[in-house]
Design a protein around this motif. Structure first.
Motif, PDB file in Angstrom:
ATOM      1  N   SER A 287      53.291   4.137  37.145  1.00 42.71           N
ATOM      2  CA  SER A 287      53.101   2.973  38.017  1.00 42.71           C
ATOM      3  C   SER A 287      52.711   3.502  39.548  1.00 42.71           C
ATOM      4  N   THR A 288      52.925   4.650  39.806  1.00 40.92           N
ATOM      5  CA  THR A 288      52.214   5.401  41.042  1.00 40.92           C
ATOM      6  C   THR A 288      50.903   5.699  41.012  1.00 40.92           C
ATOM      7  N   ASN A 289      50.437   6.367  39.968  1.00 40.11           N
ATOM      8  CA  ASN A 289      49.228   6.546  39.469  1.00 40.11           C
ATOM      9  C   ASN A 289      48.431   5.417  39.583  1.00 40.11           C
ATOM     10  N   CYS A 290      48.795   4.165  38.881  1.00 38.92           N
ATOM     11  CA  CYS A 290      48.013   2.841  38.762  1.00 38.92           C
ATOM     12  C   CYS A 290      47.694   2.450  40.210  1.00 38.92           C
ATOM     13  N   LEU A 291      48.654   2.519  40.976  1.00 42.26           N
ATOM     14  CA  LEU A 291      48.525   1.865  42.320  1.00 42.26           C
ATOM     15  C   LEU A 291      47.561   2.654  43.096  1.00 42.26           C
ATOM     16  N   ALA A 292      47.635   4.078  43.006  1.00 41.12           N
ATOM     17  CA  ALA A 292      46.586   4.903  43.793  1.00 41.12           C
ATOM     18  C   ALA A 292      45.149   4.705  43.154  1.00 41.12           C
ATOM     19  N   GLN A 293      45.066   4.459  41.752  1.00 40.91           N
ATOM     20  CA  GLN A 293      43.700   4.249  41.257  1.00 40.91           C
ATOM     21  C   GLN A 293      43.217   2.737  41.803  1.00 40.91           C
ATOM     22  N   ALA A 294      44.032   1.845  42.247  1.00 42.46           N
ATOM     23  CA  ALA A 294      43.717   0.612  42.575  1.00 42.46           C
ATOM     24  C   ALA A 294      43.588   0.603  44.473  1.00 42.46           C
ATOM     25  N   ASN A 295      43.915   1.756  44.823  1.00 38.99           N
ATOM     26  CA  ASN A 295      43.579   1.895  46.381  1.00 38.99           C
ATOM     27  C   ASN A 295      44.720   1.111  46.938  1.00 38.99           C
ATOM     28  N   ILE A 296      45.938   1.203  46.378  1.00 31.71           N
ATOM     29  CA  ILE A 296      47.120   0.517  47.149  1.00 31.71           C
ATOM     30  C   ILE A 296      47.958   1.818  47.710  1.00 31.71           C
ATOM     31  N   ASN A 297      48.139   1.972  48.853  1.00 35.09           N
ATOM     32  CA  ASN A 297      48.702   2.951  49.407  1.00 35.09           C
ATOM     33  C   ASN A 297      50.109   2.933  50.027  1.00 35.09           C
ATOM     34  N   THR A 298      50.095   1.435  50.557  1.00 34.54           N
ATOM     35  CA  THR A 298      51.538   1.178  51.244  1.00 34.54           C
ATOM     36  C   THR A 298      52.238  -0.251  50.569  1.00 34.54           C
ATOM     37  N   ILE A 299      53.567  -0.331  51.023  1.00 36.70           N
ATOM     38  CA  ILE A 299      54.254  -1.360  50.416  1.00 36.70           C
ATOM     39  C   ILE A 299      53.367  -2.807  50.973  1.00 36.70           C
ATOM     40  N   ALA A 300      52.821  -2.899  52.287  1.00 37.10           N
ATOM     41  CA  ALA A 300      52.146  -4.081  52.616  1.00 37.10           C
ATOM     42  C   ALA A 300      51.006  -4.239  51.790  1.00 37.10           C
ATOM     43  N   GLU A 301      50.111  -3.427  51.338  1.00 37.72           N
ATOM     44  CA  GLU A 301      49.056  -3.596  50.486  1.00 37.72           C
ATOM     45  C   GLU A 301      49.442  -4.306  49.341  1.00 37.72           C
ATOM     46  N   LEU A 302      50.674  -3.824  48.767  1.00 34.92           N
ATOM     47  CA  LEU A 302      51.195  -4.061  47.563  1.00 34.92           C
ATOM     48  C   LEU A 302      51.937  -5.712  47.528  1.00 34.92           C
ATOM     49  N   VAL A 303      52.809  -6.089  48.626  1.00 34.19           N
ATOM     50  CA  VAL A 303      53.105  -7.307  48.533  1.00 34.19           C
ATOM     51  C   VAL A 303      52.253  -8.544  48.711  1.00 34.19           C
ATOM     52  N   VAL A 304      51.122  -8.136  49.257  1.00 34.88           N
ATOM     53  CA  VAL A 304      50.077  -9.185  49.661  1.00 34.88           C
ATOM     54  C   VAL A 304      49.153  -9.667  48.294  1.00 34.88           C
ATOM     55  N   MET A 305      49.661  -8.814  47.112  1.00 37.31           N
ATOM     56  CA  MET A 305      48.739  -8.828  46.006  1.00 37.31           C
ATOM     57  C   MET A 305      49.623  -9.966  45.063  1.00 37.31           C
ATOM     58  N   PRO A 306      49.009 -10.908  44.591  1.00 40.81           N
ATOM     59  CA  PRO A 306      49.494 -11.708  43.538  1.00 40.81           C
ATOM     60  C   PRO A 306      49.911 -11.026  42.284  1.00 40.81           C
ATOM     61  N   GLU A 307      50.734 -11.591  41.534  1.00 43.95           N
ATOM     62  CA  GLU A 307      50.935 -10.860  40.090  1.00 43.95           C
ATOM     63  C   GLU A 307      49.758 -11.032  39.406  1.00 43.95           C
ATOM     64  N   SER A 308      48.944 -11.998  39.320  1.00 45.72           N
ATOM     65  CA  SER A 308      48.044 -12.162  38.449  1.00 45.72           C
ATOM     66  C   SER A 308      46.662 -11.136  38.572  1.00 45.72           C
ATOM     67  N   GLU A 309      46.803 -10.798  39.762  1.00 50.31           N
ATOM     68  CA  GLU A 309      45.569  -9.623  40.202  1.00 50.31           C
ATOM     69  C   GLU A 309      46.022  -8.573  39.785  1.00 50.31           C
ATOM     70  N   MET A 310      47.548  -8.021  40.004  1.00 47.65           N
ATOM     71  CA  MET A 310      47.781  -6.736  39.598  1.00 47.65           C
ATOM     72  C   MET A 310      47.698  -6.440  38.380  1.00 47.65           C
ATOM     73  N   LEU A 311      47.524  -7.510  37.140  1.00 49.18           N
ATOM     74  CA  LEU A 311      47.749  -7.293  35.982  1.00 49.18           C
ATOM     75  C   LEU A 311      46.103  -6.815  35.528  1.00 49.18           C
ATOM     76  N   LYS A 312      45.367  -6.933  36.526  1.00 49.65           N
ATOM     77  CA  LYS A 312      43.609  -6.828  36.212  1.00 49.65           C
ATOM     78  C   LYS A 312      43.473  -5.383  36.397  1.00 49.65           C
ATOM     79  N   PHE A 313      44.403  -4.580  37.049  1.00 55.39           N
ATOM     80  CA  PHE A 313      44.098  -3.231  37.397  1.00 55.39           C
ATOM     81  C   PHE A 313      44.276  -2.498  35.960  1.00 55.39           C
TER      82      PHE A 313
END
Length: 365
Positions: A287-313
C-alpha cells in the motif's frame, strides 16, 4: 418557554461505498448516532422504502382477437396466462414531475405488431416478441426492453394496447379501478414497488473516547425503476411528512446544546493529522509503494481523494483500499473528506500542509 436538552451526536455526512456502487445497488454509511438511534432510523427507512415508494407498472393489456386471459392464441406458443406472467416481469421508469398534469392518470400505449414470413424465416420459423416490440412511443423508459413476452410461429398482425399507471406496493387485479375499461381488456396484477431488498446493520463507532455510539449501514437494492440514491431520498421525505403532524403537538420547544469548538483549535487538531507522512502510519509495504507511485506523500493528499479515483491507481486493489480506509477510520478520517471549512481543497492541499509543517517546525525550534 423553551426547554434545554443536552447535545445529540448526529451524522454530518452520508457516505456511499463507491467501490460496490452500481445502478441498482448502493451501500450508505451514516455515523455517529446516539446509542439505539441506528436501529430507530434504519428500520424506519427500510420499511418506507419497501412499502411506500412509487413506480410505473402495466395494469392491463388488450390483444386484438383475445377475449380473456384463459385462452390460447393461434400461432403463438404461449397461452394468455403465460403471456400475462411475462408482462409482470417488465420494468418501466418514469418519475412524474409536478409541472406535468394528470401524472396519476393511466397511460394507454398502442402498438401494431406485424410479423411477416421473412421475419419467421430469419428466426428459424419463430419470432420472439420482446417488450420493446409491444411498447409504442411513450414517455416511459424501458429498463429491460429485451424481456421475453411470447413467441410467434406464423405470420400475423395484431393490435396490442397496454395500460400503464403509477402506484405503490402490490395491487391485485381486482383492486384496480378502471372506469374506462373496454371489452376484452384484461386487467393484471401489478407490482409497483421498485425496491427489491433493503438490509441495515448497526455497528459500534467511536466519538472521542466513547465507543458505544451507532454506525448505521444501509444496503439498498432496486430493480432499476429508481436508483438506490433516489429510493433513500424519497423514503426520507416520506418519513418527514408523516412526522410533521406530530410536530403540531409542540406544547414546549426544545433547544439542544451544541458543541462549541474554537476554529483555530479545531484547525490545529485536523492539520496535525493531515500533516503526517504516509510512511509515518503503519501501512503494508504494498500500500505504501502504491501511494508513493501515485505521488501521495501525506495524509492530507490521501483523504481528499475519493475512493473511485484510488482504485484507478496502478497495482492498487480493494485489499489496499480496505487497509487504508481502516487506518484512516482509526484516525477519525475518511477518503473524500470535505476540508473546505479549513480552506483546503485538492488544488492547494500540498501548499497548506507545507505551510503548516514549516510553521510548526518554527515553533518547535
Amino acid at each position: 418557554m423553551t426547554v434545554k436538552y443536552g447535545k445529540f451526536e448526529l451524522p454530518t455526512k452520508i457516505k456511499i461505498d463507491e467501490a460496490n456502487k452500481s445502478e441498482t445497488f448502493a451501500r450508505f454509511i451514516a455515523e455517529p448516532f446516539e446509542r439505539g438511534f441506528g436501529h430507530t432510523v434504519g428500520n424506519a427507512l427500510r420499511r418506507i422504502m419497501l412499502t411506500a415508494l412509487e413506480a410505473p407498472s402495466i395494469i392491463s393489456i388488450k390483444i386484438e382477437g383475445v377475449p380473456h386471459e384463459y385462452t390460447a392464441i393461434e400461432g403463438v406458443i404461449e397461452d394468455m396466462t403465460h403471456i400475462i406472467l411475462n408482462l409482470k416481469g417488465t420494468l418501466l421508469r418514469k418519475i412524474p414531475l409536478v409541472e406535468n398534469k394528470d401524472t396519476r392518470a393511466p397511460t394507454i400505449i398502442s402498438q401494431d405488431l406485424d410479423v411477416t414470413q421473412d421475419m419467421l424465416d430469419t428466426g428459424g420459423g419463430q419470432f420472439v416478441v420482446k417488450f420493446k416490440h409491444i411498447m409504442g412511443e411513450s414517455n416511459f423508459e424501458m429498463i429491460n426492453p429485451d424481456h421475453h413476452i411470447f413467441t410467434i410461429t406464423k405470420p400475423m398482425r395484431k393490435r396490442i394496447d397496454l395500460k400503464i399507471a403509477i402506484g405503490r406496493g402490490y395491487v391485485p387485479s381486482e383492486r384496480h379501478e378502471l372506469p374506462d375499461k373496454v371489452v376484452d381488456e384484461i386487467v393484471i396484477d401489478s407490482a409497483f414497488s421498485p425496491v427489491r431488498l433493503v438490509n441495515y446493520f448497526v455497528e459500534n463507532t467511536r466519538v472521542g473516547q466513547d465507543t458505544d455510539f451507532d454506525r448505521l449501514i444501509l444496503e439498498v437494492t432496486t430493480d432499476g425503476r429508481v436508483s438506490p440514491q433516489e429510493a433513500l431520498t424519497f423514503a426520507t421525505q416520506i418519513g418527514i411528512l408523516h412526522l410533521k403532524i406530530f410536530d403540531e403537538l409542540k406544547f414546549q420547544e426544545i433547544s439542544f446544546d451544541k458543541e462549541e469548538i474554537e476554529y483555530d483549535t479545531d484547525r490545529d487538531q485536523i492539520l496535525s493529522k493531515l500533516g503526517l507522512r504516509i510512511n509515518e502510519i503503519e501501512l503494508s509495504v504494498r500500500s505504501t509503494n502504491c501511494l508513493a507511485q501515485a505521488n501521495i506523500n501525506t495524509i492530507a493528499e490521501l483523504v481528499v481523494m475519493p475512493e473511485s479515483e484510488m482504485l484507478k491507481f496502478r497495482n492498487f486493489g480493494k485489499k489496499s483500499l480496505n487497509e487504508i480506509k481502516a487506518k484512516l477510520e482509526e484516525m477519525h478520517l475518511h477518503l473524500g473528506m470535505d476540508l473546505s471549512r479549513f480552506g483546503i481543497n485538492r488544488d492547494n492541499v500540498r501548499e497548506i500542509v507545507d505551510e503548516y509543517l514549516k510553521e510548526k517546525a518554527g515553533k518547535e525550534s
